[in-house]
Design a protein around this motif. Sequence first.
Motif, PDB file in Angstrom:
ATOM      1  N   UNK A   1      10.432  -4.504  -0.388  1.00 65.30           N
ATOM      2  CA  UNK A   1       9.632  -4.728   0.819  1.00 65.30           C
ATOM      3  C   UNK A   1      10.227  -3.995   2.023  1.00 65.30           C
ATOM      4  N   UNK A   2      11.566  -3.890   2.077  1.00 66.98           N
ATOM      5  CA  UNK A   2      12.199  -3.170   3.190  1.00 66.98           C
ATOM      6  C   UNK A   2      11.877  -1.680   3.139  1.00 66.98           C
ATOM      7  N   UNK A   3      11.491  -1.193   1.958  1.00 70.31           N
ATOM      8  CA  UNK A   3      11.081   0.204   1.796  1.00 70.31           C
ATOM      9  C   UNK A   3       9.569   0.374   1.988  1.00 70.31           C
ATOM     10  N   UNK A   4       8.885  -0.713   2.345  1.00 73.13           N
ATOM     11  CA  UNK A   4       7.448  -0.649   2.591  1.00 73.13           C
ATOM     12  C   UNK A   4       6.592  -0.794   1.346  1.00 73.13           C
ATOM     13  N   UNK A   5       7.185  -1.272   0.263  1.00 75.86           N
ATOM     14  CA  UNK A   5       6.461  -1.435  -1.002  1.00 75.86           C
ATOM     15  C   UNK A   5       5.921  -2.858  -1.086  1.00 75.86           C
TER      16      UNK A   5
ATOM     17  N   UNK B   1       7.222 -13.170 -12.544  1.00 70.33           N
ATOM     18  CA  UNK B   1       7.108 -11.725 -12.728  1.00 70.33           C
ATOM     19  C   UNK B   1       7.063 -11.047 -11.364  1.00 70.33           C
ATOM     20  N   UNK B   2       7.939 -10.085 -11.174  1.00 66.60           N
ATOM     21  CA  UNK B   2       7.914  -9.274  -9.958  1.00 66.60           C
ATOM     22  C   UNK B   2       6.967  -8.113 -10.211  1.00 66.60           C
ATOM     23  N   UNK B   3       5.924  -8.029  -9.391  1.00 68.08           N
ATOM     24  CA  UNK B   3       4.909  -7.010  -9.589  1.00 68.08           C
ATOM     25  C   UNK B   3       4.777  -6.129  -8.358  1.00 68.08           C
ATOM     26  N   UNK B   4       4.427  -4.877  -8.618  1.00 72.00           N
ATOM     27  CA  UNK B   4       4.160  -3.905  -7.558  1.00 72.00           C
ATOM     28  C   UNK B   4       2.839  -3.218  -7.866  1.00 72.00           C
ATOM     29  N   UNK B   5       2.305  -2.569  -6.854  1.00 71.29           N
ATOM     30  CA  UNK B   5       1.068  -1.820  -7.066  1.00 71.29           C
ATOM     31  C   UNK B   5       1.330  -0.639  -7.989  1.00 71.29           C
ATOM     32  N   UNK B   6       0.384  -0.345  -8.834  1.00 74.66           N
ATOM     33  CA  UNK B   6       0.510   0.750  -9.791  1.00 74.66           C
ATOM     34  C   UNK B   6       0.816   2.076  -9.090  1.00 74.66           C
TER      35      UNK B   6
ATOM     36  N   UNK C   1       4.591   2.654  -8.501  1.00 76.66           N
ATOM     37  CA  UNK C   1       5.486   2.498  -9.643  1.00 76.66           C
ATOM     38  C   UNK C   1       6.573   3.569  -9.701  1.00 76.66           C
ATOM     39  N   UNK C   2       6.231   4.827  -9.482  1.00 77.50           N
ATOM     40  CA  UNK C   2       7.240   5.895  -9.558  1.00 77.50           C
ATOM     41  C   UNK C   2       8.301   5.720  -8.471  1.00 77.50           C
ATOM     42  N   UNK C   3       7.874   5.387  -7.272  1.00 76.55           N
ATOM     43  CA  UNK C   3       8.819   5.161  -6.171  1.00 76.55           C
ATOM     44  C   UNK C   3       9.737   3.976  -6.497  1.00 76.55           C
ATOM     45  N   UNK C   4       9.176   2.929  -7.072  1.00 85.40           N
ATOM     46  CA  UNK C   4       9.952   1.740  -7.433  1.00 85.40           C
ATOM     47  C   UNK C   4      10.976   2.081  -8.513  1.00 85.40           C
ATOM     48  N   UNK C   5      10.571   2.814  -9.519  1.00 92.07           N
ATOM     49  CA  UNK C   5      11.494   3.192 -10.592  1.00 92.07           C
ATOM     50  C   UNK C   5      12.654   4.025 -10.047  1.00 92.07           C
ATOM     51  N   UNK C   6      12.372   4.939  -9.140  1.00 91.18           N
ATOM     52  CA  UNK C   6      13.426   5.751  -8.519  1.00 91.18           C
ATOM     53  C   UNK C   6      14.378   4.889  -7.691  1.00 91.18           C
TER      54      UNK C   6
END
Length: 70
Positions: free
Chosen positions: A23-27, A49-54, A57-62
């Motif tokens: 969330x601090x990264x704006x996700x 389950x911790x979920x993010x918008x599809x 996903x790439x930004x989260x994985x990085x």
Amino acid sequence: MKFITIKKSHFETDLLILKGRLESEGIVCFLKNQYTTQTMNYMPTFEVELQVLEKDLEQVQNLILEIENN
């Protein structure tokens, strides 16, 4: 908008630090089953389950790789 689960745990607290960092990264993040596991914690089949918008996903994985490498 489709949410993707990136991590699961029986305990909400295990996911809160990562959620805060994302969330601090704006996700945008969402805890699925957050309240179910609090009220039915005696049933081991329920997980938060911790979920993010599809689209994120790439930004989260990085970001997760960066966290794990530090």
